[in-house]
Every structure is written in C-alpha cells, then in structure tokens.
Motif scaffolding. Sequence first.
Motif, short mmCIF file in Angstrom:
data_model
loop_
_atom_site.label_atom_id
_atom_site.label_comp_id
_atom_site.label_asym_id
_atom_site.label_seq_id
_atom_site.Cartn_x
_atom_site.Cartn_y
_atom_site.Cartn_z
N LEU A 155 0.82 -1.21 0.00
CA LEU A 155 0.00 0.00 0.00
C LEU A 155 0.86 1.27 0.00
CD1 LEU A 155 -2.76 -1.09 2.54
CD2 LEU A 155 -3.00 -0.85 0.05
N GLY A 156 2.16 1.10 0.07
CA GLY A 156 3.06 2.24 0.01
C GLY A 156 3.31 2.92 1.34
N TYR A 157 2.96 2.24 2.44
CA TYR A 157 3.13 2.84 3.76
C TYR A 157 4.46 2.39 4.35
CZ TYR A 157 -1.84 4.02 3.51
OH TYR A 157 -3.05 4.54 3.14
N ARG A 158 5.35 3.35 4.58
CA ARG A 158 6.68 3.04 5.09
C ARG A 158 6.78 3.19 6.61
NH1 ARG A 158 6.50 0.79 1.15
NH2 ARG A 158 7.62 1.16 -0.80
N ILE A 173 1.79 -6.90 18.20
CA ILE A 173 3.09 -6.89 18.87
C ILE A 173 4.14 -7.59 18.02
CG2 ILE A 173 4.34 -7.88 20.84
CD1 ILE A 173 1.89 -7.20 22.57
N ARG A 174 3.76 -8.69 17.39
CA ARG A 174 4.71 -9.36 16.51
C ARG A 174 5.05 -8.52 15.29
NH1 ARG A 174 2.63 -12.98 19.73
NH2 ARG A 174 3.66 -14.99 20.08
N LEU A 175 4.09 -7.78 14.79
CA LEU A 175 4.36 -6.87 13.68
C LEU A 175 5.40 -5.84 14.08
CD1 LEU A 175 3.71 -5.83 10.83
CD2 LEU A 175 1.76 -4.61 11.79
N GLY A 176 5.29 -5.34 15.32
CA GLY A 176 6.29 -4.40 15.81
C GLY A 176 7.68 -5.00 15.88
N GLY A 177 7.77 -6.31 16.16
CA GLY A 177 9.06 -6.98 16.20
C GLY A 177 9.59 -7.33 14.82
N ILE A 178 8.68 -7.65 13.89
CA ILE A 178 9.07 -8.03 12.53
C ILE A 178 9.49 -6.81 11.71
CG2 ILE A 178 8.10 -8.86 10.33
CD1 ILE A 178 6.45 -10.85 12.06
N ALA A 179 8.80 -5.69 11.92
CA ALA A 179 9.06 -4.49 11.12
C ALA A 179 9.33 -3.29 12.03
CB ALA A 179 7.88 -4.22 10.20
N PRO A 180 10.38 -3.34 12.86
CA PRO A 180 10.61 -2.27 13.84
C PRO A 180 10.91 -0.92 13.19
CG PRO A 180 12.50 -3.74 13.74
CD PRO A 180 11.42 -4.39 12.94
N GLU A 181 11.45 -0.92 11.99
CA GLU A 181 11.75 0.34 11.32
C GLU A 181 10.50 0.99 10.76
OE1 GLU A 181 14.74 1.73 11.45
OE2 GLU A 181 15.26 0.00 12.71
N CYS A 303 9.46 -6.76 21.29
CA CYS A 303 8.85 -5.71 20.48
C CYS A 303 9.53 -4.40 20.84
CB CYS A 303 7.34 -5.62 20.72
SG CYS A 303 6.53 -4.32 19.76
N PRO A 304 10.41 -3.89 19.98
CA PRO A 304 11.09 -2.63 20.28
C PRO A 304 10.22 -1.40 20.11
CG PRO A 304 11.76 -3.45 18.13
CD PRO A 304 10.88 -4.51 18.73
N SER A 305 9.09 -1.54 19.42
CA SER A 305 8.21 -0.40 19.21
C SER A 305 7.54 0.02 20.52
CB SER A 305 7.13 -0.74 18.18
OG SER A 305 7.69 -1.14 16.95
#
Length: 369
Positions: A155-158, A173-181, A303-305
């Motif tokens: 969707l183009g969301y960075r 929470i897992r999304l925050g760990g998988i894509a912390p940037e 989860c670093p986020s």
Amino acid sequence: MIKPFRVQVPQADLDDLADRLARSRWPDELPDAGWDYGIPLARVRELAEHWRTTYDWREHEAELNRYPQFTTEIDGQNVHFLHVRCADADALPLVLTHGWPGSVVEFLDVLVPLSEQFHLVVPSIPGFGFSGPTRERGWDIDRVARAWAELMRRLGYRRYGAQGGDWGTGISIRLGGIAPEQVVGVHVNYLPTPPPPGWAGEADLSAPDLARLARIRQLMAQRHPHQVLYATRPQTVSYALNDSPAGQLAWIAEKFTEWADPRSAVPTDRILTDVALYWLTRTTASSARLIRESGLAGPPPPCPSPIGVAVFAHDITLPIRSFAERTYPIRHWSEFDRGGHFAALEVPDLFAADVRAFFGQLTGKPTAE
C-alpha cells in the motif's frame, strides 16, 4: 495485485440460512439453569428468531460496502481488507486487527472518528471472513504479522502504527518486532501478563494487582473451553458449527455476552452481523485453526516499538503493569472503569480517544477531538 472488493452474498445463501434457522432442533435445558451450563436456551432462541425474521443482512452488507474494500494475495493466501483514507494525506497509517470471535465488524463504529486522524487498514485475519478459508498449515500469528508487513508495503506505507485486541494484540506486537523500522508504535486493548519466570514477589503487588494475578492464574489453569477444543480438535467441533446456524450463533453470542461489560452490551445486530460473516463465508473451521497453529501459550515476543495499553475494567483478564514493563517498552497506560473485551464495539468513544492519544504522543500531532 490489489483488487477492489464488494460484499455480495447470494440470495440463495440467505434463503438457506433462514430455512435452517426455522428448522433448528433445540436441545433440552435444566429448569432454572441460567448461565451455569452455558448460554441459556431462551436467549439463543430469541436471537435466532430475530436473526430469521427481523435482522436484515442487506442493510449491514450495505454498511460494510460504504467503506472501500480490497483483496490481495499474500504468501499464497487471499487477504481481504478495508482501506479508509484520511483527508490529510500526511496522516499516520494505522492497521487495526480484530480477534476471535470477532471480525472487521468490531471496528465499524470507530472507522469514522479514527479516519479523521489516520489512514486505516483493517484486514480480515487469514482464515476469517472474506480472508478465508486458509488452504495450508502454518498460518499462525507470526505468519499473519508478516503478511500485514507485506500488505502495508504494497500500500506504500513506510511508517505506520498497529492496534489490536485478542488475537490482534499478539499479531500487532509481533508486527512491531518483525518491522521495527516501520512500526512507530503498537496500541493494544488486551494484554495477557502471566507472572515472569521465577517470579515470587506477591508482597510487592498492590491489592488490586493481586486480584488481577489471581484471575490470570485461574485462566492459566483452566483455559476457556473453546481454546482447548480449538487447540486439539478444531476440525471435529467445526462440523456441528458449520452445519447449524443456531449452533454457530450460540457459540459466538455466548462470548459477546460473557466477555463484555453488562453496562455496555454489544448491540444485537452487531453480534448477528459478526456471526453471519462466519456462517456465510464458512470459516468456522479455518478461524478455529489459528489456535492450533499458534499454540495456547509461549514466551512473549520482543517488540522494540513503543506500546500503549488501554485497560477496560470488564475484560477477560486485566494486565499487571509491572509485569508488562518487564517485557515491553510501555509508553502509555490507560485504565477505564467501563468496557470489556470488545472495546471498539462496547465503548467506541473511549477506544478511539485512547488510540488517538497514544499515537498523538508518538507523532507530536495534536489529538483530534
């Protein structure tokens, strides 16, 4: 490829549903049983009659279709999602994830207020609703989180936020760990906090936290019946639920009653729309498999986020902040004296305000009123 989608249930499916409801074979019930043995017969018959004679699926289908919907294939699986853009092109994107026995219906009452501040992406978990059924093993919550990261990339969301409750908590929470940037923060409205390994510090907890700990330990020792069934024999129980709309109704309506705050009961038509999604998409079995694939328990993922937690007083269990802070970077913590497990349906005003407040802190943008 991302394709536009509209809900268009064949009339033959609705006619079949009405016919099955009319021919329901009801079980007996002990006199004055109340809720001691499960959801009462009178309540299920009342809901079933309303579903058959008064509830209008087409009205609620039209409500879903008021919002832009799409499908795309990710990792071999069809993924359905709502995509509601904010008028502000620079708004923060936010992915909202439902749980069980929920669906995207959980968020219908907060789409308008939240879209004033966010670009909203509201996917159906693979195996649920219009993202179902799944066709292979391995669709656990980690795989779902990876699919969400890919969806947001397409969707183009960075940079974006994540929000969820129930299964949506673990997935977010897992999304925050998988894509912390990419994930600027994670907001949850349900957070299990079992005692940390080797912990024996009851004396350090307040009386309210000791009460929360007792409830947590009770549920750890005695899992909900659906969790035990779904973790061991999800296919077996699904034959009955997939064949009987009255059975599917009782199975789900019980949770919407027991897990909600009695003062903010989920509206009947919202319950029926949610049940109808499971029934009409035949995703009872595939939604049940998520527990079998993911397992009942495990160590909390890193989860670093930054994480924001909204605690609603009548949820299944209430988290203990000191335990949560041992595991997660807690940035925001709110306690509400009303609302339960389905906060976005029960108290949409409180839910939306807390989501806005948390992400407003992270982005420096003022909270929309």
